[in-house]
Design a protein around this motif. Structure first.
Motif, PDB file in Angstrom:
ATOM      1  N   THR A   1     -15.576 -41.240  55.686  1.00 35.30           N
ATOM      2  CA  THR A   1     -14.711 -42.417  55.561  1.00 35.30           C
ATOM      3  C   THR A   1     -15.432 -43.574  54.870  1.00 35.30           C
ATOM      4  OG1 THR A   1     -13.524 -41.814  57.559  1.00 35.30           O
ATOM      5  CG2 THR A   1     -13.323 -44.091  56.818  1.00 35.30           C
TER       6      THR A   1
ATOM      7  N   GLN B   1     -10.263 -40.455  50.960  1.00 33.14           N
ATOM      8  CA  GLN B   1      -8.828 -40.694  51.038  1.00 33.14           C
ATOM      9  C   GLN B   1      -8.045 -39.434  50.666  1.00 33.14           C
ATOM     10  OE1 GLN B   1      -7.086 -43.180  52.181  1.00 33.14           O
ATOM     11  NE2 GLN B   1      -8.899 -44.343  52.743  1.00 33.14           N
TER      12      GLN B   1
ATOM     13  N   HIS C   1      -8.119 -37.384  53.707  1.00 33.83           N
ATOM     14  CA  HIS C   1      -7.228 -37.955  54.730  1.00 33.83           C
ATOM     15  C   HIS C   1      -5.772 -37.620  54.433  1.00 33.83           C
ATOM     16  CE1 HIS C   1      -5.685 -40.722  57.716  1.00 33.83           C
ATOM     17  NE2 HIS C   1      -4.956 -41.308  56.793  1.00 33.83           N
TER      18      HIS C   1
ATOM     19  N   GLU D   1      -3.485 -35.200  56.890  1.00 37.35           N
ATOM     20  CA  GLU D   1      -2.235 -35.709  57.471  1.00 37.35           C
ATOM     21  C   GLU D   1      -1.116 -34.681  57.411  1.00 37.35           C
ATOM     22  OE1 GLU D   1      -1.728 -40.554  57.341  1.00 37.35           O
ATOM     23  OE2 GLU D   1      -0.960 -39.368  55.680  1.00 37.35           O
TER      24      GLU D   1
END
Length: 452
Positions: A397, A417, A420, A424
């Motif tokens: 991160t 990102q 991420h 998700e």
């Protein structure tokens, strides 16, 4: 936040967010005129706000993302938990303020002005509704819970009226309420009647994952019935039940899944704009979607995240993966680079694999280790890290080797990102790279159990 430049990804954000807020305004004004914010309409508003929040978050427009996130929670509550006759006046005030704020921020972006304006007024309007309780017949409490929840008052003098139970989409689906047997019980519907009833009820139904799971379980029940009929030699009944089961499966596929055409179109547009903007030369190739007889599908809700992840990867490849034509020739490469996205059905699991690759500069392990050391995220001495360990660092991160936000792959947005976004939607990302030869990012997206 610095001055927003007219990078292709920013222009795409302005266009997509502009379309979303325009649709938001159309729904909002229509509801205000009729005085009816129905649950389906609020669900549509929430979807539009969610799109704006996710896109703004990826580009670090924190003020837009923050207020959109707060409004999204409020919308979810107004949709699911509210009095029978809600008082929408303060709610309308919040929606109008949000619309004005987003329009102002988009105007700034198109005129190279500073973004991340003051959203404190809207946040205060929303916070005034935060009571720490959810439900009807409950008065505001003084101590809110850690997860913000909202109290929706009724227009009536008393909040004693509970919401009337609503008919579920599957209630009475198998039994005919208008036909009674001799013992006074409802008669079962025929398979054809069940399929027709299901389709009619789902025309305007707000589809959720839970409801899709109910449909899947219903399909499984029919399969069990088919097995029993087959064992008892009832061929006619079996054929009719099979027709019903296949109809349900086809509907689930149509409602839940979509092909990759939209994702591919956005990827091609991003690559074309970025290459034109930077002056670099590269062939952008998408393979695996040409076979019309074997179309690949993915759950619809996953396409937004996947499209954003691919856009980030394309930006990274164009910005600092693919070298300039002169630099490539000096390295003995062809003047024109090659960026490739391959879609395929996975042989390892039930799902889809996406392989993204470029033949650019690759990843410099020393540069990664140096940046990680400066950020204080190395747990062991640098010399103990293998290449496999090093290639996991970019997913941490906040990790980035960029020092400014002017680069197209900059704005502080990196592979963390991308990971991420994919996590998700229940997927994972694997990074491979060889310095001087290129980089590959493998994305694995198993199907949800309700899509199998």
């Amino acid at each position: 936040m610095g001055v927003a430049k007219k990078e292709p990804i920013i222009e795409m954000f302005v266009t997509e967010a502009g379309d979303s807020i325009s649709t938001f305004d159309k729904y909002r004004l229509s509801a205000e005129q009729t005085g009816d914010f129905g649950r389906e309409l609020i669900a549509e508003l929430a979807k539009l706000v969610r799109i704006i929040r996710r896109d703004a978050g990826m580009l670090l427009f924190d003020s837009i993302a923050q207020v959109s996130g707060a409004l999204e929670k409020l919308l979810d509550c107004y949709r699911d938990v509210r009095a029978e006759k809600p008082d929408f006046e303060p709610f309308e005030e919040v929606l109008a303020a949000y619309s004005e704020f987003i329009h102002n921020e988009l105007y700034k972006l198109t005129h190279n002005e500073k973004v991340n304006g003051d959203n404190s007024e809207i946040m205060e309007l929303i916070s005034q509704m935060d009571t720490g309780v959810v439900g009807f017949n409950k008065l505001p409490t003084s101590t809110p819970t850690r997860r913000k929840q909202y109290y929706i008052p009724s227009k009536s003098e008393s909040d004693s009226a509970l919401i009337s139970p609503t008919r579920g989409v599957f209630d009475g689906l198998l039994m005919d309420e208008n036909k009674k047997s001799e013992d006074g019980l409802n008669k079962p519907k025929t398979p054809t009647e069940i399929l027709s009833s299901l389709k009619n009820r789902l025309i305007s139904f707000d589809i959720t994952d839970d409801k899709m799971e109910e449909i899947r379980k219903l399909s499984v029940r029919f399969e069990h019935i088919m097995d029993e009929l087959k064992a008892n030699g009832k061929a006619a009944e079996l054929a009719e039940i099979d027709h019903l089961a296949q109809g349900i499966k086809a509907w689930v596929m149509d409602a839940r899944m979509m092909d990759f055409s939209l994702v591919a179109s956005k990827a091609r547009l991003a690559a074309k704009d970025l290459l034109k903007h930077t002056g670099k030369k590269a062939e952008f190739e998408i393979i695996g979607l040409e076979n019309e007889e074997s179309i690949l599908y993915i759950e619809k809700y996953k396409t937004g995240n996947l499209s954003k992840a691919l856009t980030h990867l394309i930006r990274n490849a164009v910005d600092h993966g693919i070298e300039t034509p002169i630099a490539r020739v000096k390295k003995g490469k062809e003047e024109e680079g090659h960026i490739r996205v391959e879609f395929m059905k996975s042989d390892k699991f039930k799902g889809i694999e996406i392989h993204f690759s470029d033949d650019g500069a690759g990843i410099n392990p020393d540069k990664i280790l140096k940046a990680a050391e400066m950020k204080g995220i190395l747990l062991n001495p640098k010399e103990t890290y293998s290449m496999e360990d090093i290639l996991k660092i970019p997913f941490m991160t906040g990790f980035t080797t960029r020092k400014t936000i002017g680069d197209y792959s900059g704005r502080g947005v990196g592979l963390d990102q991308v990971a991420h976004l994919i996590e998700e939607i229940n997927g994972r990302v694997i990074l491979k790279s060889e310095e001087g030869k290129g980089t590959e990012v493998d994305i694995e997206l198993p199907f949800d159990h309700i899509s199998e």
